[in-house]
Each structure stands twice: as structure tokens, then as C-alpha cells.
Design an enzyme around this catalytic site. Structure first.
Site, PDB file in Angstrom:
ATOM      1  N   ASP A 111       0.883  -1.169   0.000  1.00  0.00           N
ATOM      2  CA  ASP A 111       0.000   0.000   0.000  1.00  0.00           C
ATOM      3  C   ASP A 111       0.922   1.219   0.000  1.00  0.00           C
ATOM      4  OD1 ASP A 111      -1.622   2.141   0.671  1.00  0.00           O
ATOM      5  OD2 ASP A 111      -2.614   1.109   2.339  1.00  0.00           O
ATOM      6  N   TYR A 168      -8.093  15.734  -4.966  1.00  0.00           N
ATOM      7  CA  TYR A 168      -7.495  14.932  -6.048  1.00  0.00           C
ATOM      8  C   TYR A 168      -6.707  15.835  -6.995  1.00  0.00           C
ATOM      9  CZ  TYR A 168      -7.181  11.971 -10.246  1.00  0.00           C
ATOM     10  OH  TYR A 168      -6.729  11.268 -11.351  1.00  0.00           O
ATOM     11  N   THR A 182     -10.684   3.026 -18.146  1.00  0.00           N
ATOM     12  CA  THR A 182     -10.286   1.972 -17.215  1.00  0.00           C
ATOM     13  C   THR A 182     -11.522   1.591 -16.394  1.00  0.00           C
ATOM     14  OG1 THR A 182      -9.670   3.531 -15.469  1.00  0.00           O
ATOM     15  CG2 THR A 182      -7.941   2.947 -17.041  1.00  0.00           C
TER      16      THR A 182
HETATM   17  N1  LIG Z   1      -8.566   6.613 -15.911  1.00  0.00           N
HETATM   18  C1  LIG Z   1      -8.561   7.923 -16.062  1.00  0.00           C
HETATM   19  O1  LIG Z   1      -9.480   8.523 -16.701  1.00  0.00           O
HETATM   20  C2  LIG Z   1      -7.439   8.749 -15.464  1.00  0.00           C
HETATM   21  C3  LIG Z   1      -7.330  10.088 -15.865  1.00  0.00           C
HETATM   22  C4  LIG Z   1      -6.298  10.865 -15.347  1.00  0.00           C
HETATM   23  C5  LIG Z   1      -5.393  10.309 -14.445  1.00  0.00           C
HETATM   24  N2  LIG Z   1      -5.533   9.018 -14.067  1.00  0.00           N
HETATM   25  C6  LIG Z   1      -4.552   8.512 -13.099  1.00  0.00           C
HETATM   26  O2  LIG Z   1      -3.929   7.368 -13.643  1.00  0.00           O
HETATM   27  C7  LIG Z   1      -3.559   6.472 -12.593  1.00  0.00           C
HETATM   28  C8  LIG Z   1      -4.131   5.095 -12.893  1.00  0.00           C
HETATM   29  O3  LIG Z   1      -5.527   5.234 -13.063  1.00  0.00           O
HETATM   30  P1  LIG Z   1      -6.428   4.037 -13.612  1.00  0.00           P
HETATM   31  O4  LIG Z   1      -7.651   4.643 -14.185  1.00  0.00           O
HETATM   32  O5  LIG Z   1      -5.595   3.081 -14.384  1.00  0.00           O
HETATM   33  O6  LIG Z   1      -6.834   3.400 -12.201  1.00  0.00           O
HETATM   34  P2  LIG Z   1      -7.237   1.922 -11.805  1.00  0.00           P
HETATM   35  O7  LIG Z   1      -8.161   2.072 -10.651  1.00  0.00           O
HETATM   36  O8  LIG Z   1      -7.680   1.153 -12.991  1.00  0.00           O
HETATM   37  O9  LIG Z   1      -5.838   1.350 -11.316  1.00  0.00           O
HETATM   38  C9  LIG Z   1      -5.177   1.917 -10.222  1.00  0.00           C
HETATM   39  C10 LIG Z   1      -4.324   0.840  -9.588  1.00  0.00           C
HETATM   40  O10 LIG Z   1      -3.650   1.415  -8.460  1.00  0.00           O
HETATM   41  C11 LIG Z   1      -3.800   0.547  -7.352  1.00  0.00           C
HETATM   42  N3  LIG Z   1      -3.805   1.314  -6.115  1.00  0.00           N
HETATM   43  C12 LIG Z   1      -4.752   2.183  -5.692  1.00  0.00           C
HETATM   44  N4  LIG Z   1      -4.444   2.644  -4.468  1.00  0.00           N
HETATM   45  C13 LIG Z   1      -3.272   2.066  -4.125  1.00  0.00           C
HETATM   46  C14 LIG Z   1      -2.445   2.140  -2.961  1.00  0.00           C
HETATM   47  N5  LIG Z   1      -2.780   2.886  -1.901  1.00  0.00           N
HETATM   48  N6  LIG Z   1      -1.293   1.418  -2.955  1.00  0.00           N
HETATM   49  C15 LIG Z   1      -0.933   0.656  -4.009  1.00  0.00           C
HETATM   50  N7  LIG Z   1      -1.695   0.530  -5.124  1.00  0.00           N
HETATM   51  C16 LIG Z   1      -2.848   1.229  -5.170  1.00  0.00           C
HETATM   52  C17 LIG Z   1      -5.139  -0.136  -7.565  1.00  0.00           C
HETATM   53  O11 LIG Z   1      -5.240  -1.372  -6.848  1.00  0.00           O
HETATM   54  C18 LIG Z   1      -5.158  -0.325  -9.077  1.00  0.00           C
HETATM   55  O12 LIG Z   1      -4.565  -1.554  -9.469  1.00  0.00           O
HETATM   56  C19 LIG Z   1      -4.089   7.079 -11.301  1.00  0.00           C
HETATM   57  O13 LIG Z   1      -3.042   7.750 -10.658  1.00  0.00           O
HETATM   58  C20 LIG Z   1      -5.148   8.067 -11.785  1.00  0.00           C
HETATM   59  O14 LIG Z   1      -5.304   9.150 -10.891  1.00  0.00           O
HETATM   60  C21 LIG Z   1      -6.534   8.222 -14.560  1.00  0.00           C
END
Ligand SMILES: NC(=O)c1ccc[n+]([C@@H]2O[C@H](COP(=O)([O-])OP(=O)(O)OC[C@H]3O[C@@H](n4cnc5c(N)ncnc54)[C@H](O)[C@@H]3O)[C@@H](O)[C@H]2O)c1
Length: 259
Positions: A66, A159, A194
Site C-alpha cells: 500500500d 485529487y 479503465t
Molecule cells: N482513468 C482515467 O481517466 C485517469 C485520468 C487521469 C489520471 N488518471 C490517473 O492514472 C492512474 C491510474 O488510473 P487508472 O484509471 O488506471 O486506475 P485503476 O483504478 O484502474 O488502477 C489503479 C491501480 O492502483 C492501485 N492502487 C490504488 N491505491 C493504491 C495504494 N494505496 N497502494 C498501491 N496501489 C494502489 C489499484 O489497486 C489499481 O490496481 C491514477 O493515478 C489516476 O489518478 C486516470
């Protein structure tokens, strides 16, 4: 798809590697020859991705921590360095959860929790990786995943503030550690399909109409940008914020743009 082999001999740690952007990144960097430590708070997801890479003939193992737990982060990086023999590249994708109540209803605990994952979490991982990255020297680098929420006022407070804070941290690290041979860059994704968008196809379709490039992003779009910034092709690039968002921000900047 035929891809170059830019990460042969490179040891790479990917946080949030169990799904979404992190999973796509782990698969992409493996396809380009890297050895991957797939890290996630969800141990089963990380195991599945590492197994997928190994089954396809790549080199990977899973580790779980984590990123809000400093001791667990340190232990996971120590384990990864022991198993990989070194660490060249960190990709910090773990984070997310942009749903928030109205500003006046956000309690301190929620501010702290969101900053803890999305800003301090990345800092913990970079701190744990830094001695190994400095030791690796040439080619060592960090790519962190921010968000366009940190680039413009498109909603959200803790965020968005956390993601904006990432840019400052990455730029300061780039300035301080460039002479040690370590590069630091940030990618700021737009809307990426995602699990966070599952069941929201209507929202994605509506949004796509306003995006200059006409669609939502896919995790592979971000993985491709990560692979560029992490590779020797970006060897003279550090401290940048690369938006990968289909033109969302330029598309909405014109007040005369038709709805
Ligand atoms: N999907 C979008 O539209 C989007 C847009 C902008 C930015 N992001 C950023 O991209 C990154 C990935 O997003 P995503 O959509 O692939 O998310 P997701 O939820 O599909 O994947 C995130 C992963 O991070 C892991 N995770 C979460 N909290 C954690 C913790 N405390 N310790 C360890 N692992 C942890 C989760 O288990 C998951 O496997 C994030 O930082 C998110 O803020 C996503």
C-alpha cells in the site's frame, strides 16, 4: 504490433501495475524487453499481470504494498532490488479516486486521504527508489502519472491539488537529480477507459464529442507515452509535464467553440 526493444537489460518497478494504466504500462515495457516488478495494493491483480508477462516469455514478478504505508513501500522496493539486482526505472501510476463532494463538504480526513495516496504515495515510492536509481546512473528515470485535473480547473479539489502537487515535486526532483543522471517526468492523462469508467459509456460518448481527437483514451495510449519518456529516446528530456489527453484542454480553451 512490432515495438522497439528499448528496455533490454532494464529493471523496472511499476506501481498500480495490477490494472488499468499501470497494467498496460507493465505489458508495454515488458514488450520492449524490460524486467518488471508489478506492484499493487491488490496482490492478486499484481500476480495475474506478472503471470501474464511470464507466460508470454517476459521477465516479471509481483510485489504488493500500500503506497500509503512507508514501511511496506520500503520493504517492497528492497525486495524488488534484491530480485532484479538493481533498479533503473520507476513508473508511479498508483492512485485515483476523483469522486468528491462539494468543496464545503470535504472533511479534513478526505483531504488527507486523497493527498496521501495521490501525492505522498508517489513521494514514498520515489524516496524508496532513489538510492537505486542514483546507483544505476545513466538511463535511470521516474515517470509519474498525474492528471489533467492538475493542469486546469476541470473539477475536484484534493485529487486535483494532489495531482498538481506531483508536477511541482517532479520538476524539483528533475532539477536536483539531473547531475546524478536521473530524469523525472510527469504524464497527465485525460479521460482513459479503465475500470473507473465502467458503466459510464454515455458519459464517455458525450465527452468524446468534445475531444478534438474524437474519442476517450485507452490505457495503451498512456503506456506508449510512458515508454517514450522512460526510454533513451527521451534521454535529454527531464522535468516535463506531458499531457496525453486527445486535445481535451486545447479543445475547451476557446470560448467560441460550438457545443
Ligand atoms: N482513468 C482515467 O481517466 C485517469 C485520468 C487521469 C489520471 N488518471 C490517473 O492514472 C492512474 C491510474 O488510473 P487508472 O484509471 O488506471 O486506475 P485503476 O483504478 O484502474 O488502477 C489503479 C491501480 O492502483 C492501485 N492502487 C490504488 N491505491 C493504491 C495504494 N494505496 N497502494 C498501491 N496501489 C494502489 C489499484 O489497486 C489499481 O490496481 C491514477 O493515478 C489516476 O489518478 C486516470
Amino acid at each position: 504490433m512490432s515495438v522497439p526493444h528499448r528496455f533490454a537489460g532494464r529493471a523496472i518497478y511499476v506501481t498500480g501495475g495490477g490494472t488499468g494504466i499501470g497494467r498496460a504500462t507493465a505489458l508495454r515495457l515488458d514488450a520492449e524487453g524490460g524486467a518488471i516488478a508489478v506492484s499493487d495494493i491488490d496482490a492478486a491483480l499484481a500476480r495475474d499481470v506478472a503471470a501474464e508477462i511470464v507466460a508470454a516469455g517476459g521477465t516479471a514478478f509481483s510485489t504488493s504494498c500500500d503506497i500509503t504505508d512507508s514501511a511496506a513501500v520500503q520493504a517492497s522496493f528492497a525486495d524488488a532490488v534484491a530480485r532484479l539486482g538493481k533498479l533503473d526505472i520507476l513508473v508511479a501510476t498508483a492512485g485515483g479516486d476523483w469522486d468528491e463532494p462539494a468543496f464545503e463538504d470535504i472533511p479534513d480526513a478526505l483531504w488527507n486521504a486523497k493527498l496521501d495516496v495521490n501525492l505522498v504515495g508517489a513521494a514514498r515510492c520515489i524516496r524508496a527508489a532513489l538510492p537505486s536509481l542514483v546507483a544505476a546512473g545513466s538511463g535511470a528515470n521516474v515517470v509519474a502519472i498525474g492528471s489533467i485535473n492538475g493542469n486546469a480547473a476541470i473539477g475536484g479539489y484534493p485529487y486535483s491539488a494532489a495531482k498538481a502537487g506531483l508536477e511541482s515535486m517532479i520538476k524539483n526532483l528533475a532539477a536536483q537529480y539531473g547531475r546524478s543522471g536521473v530524469r523525472f517526468n510527469l504524464i497527465t492523462p485525460g479521460t482513459i477507459r479503465t475500470r473507473n469508467w465502467s458503466g459510464r459509456d454515455d458519459d464517455l460518448a458525450r465527452m468524446a464529442q468534445r475531444v478534438p481527437l474524437g474519442r476517450a483514451g485507452e490505457p495503451a495510449d498512456i503506456a506508449a507515452a510512458v515508454s517514450f519518456l522512460a526510454s533513451p529516446d527521451a534521454g535529454w528530456i527531464t522535468g516535463v509535464n506531458l499531457p496525453v489527453e486527445g486535445g481535451i484542454l486545447v479543445g475547451t480553451a476557446n470560448p467560441f467553440t460550438a457545443d
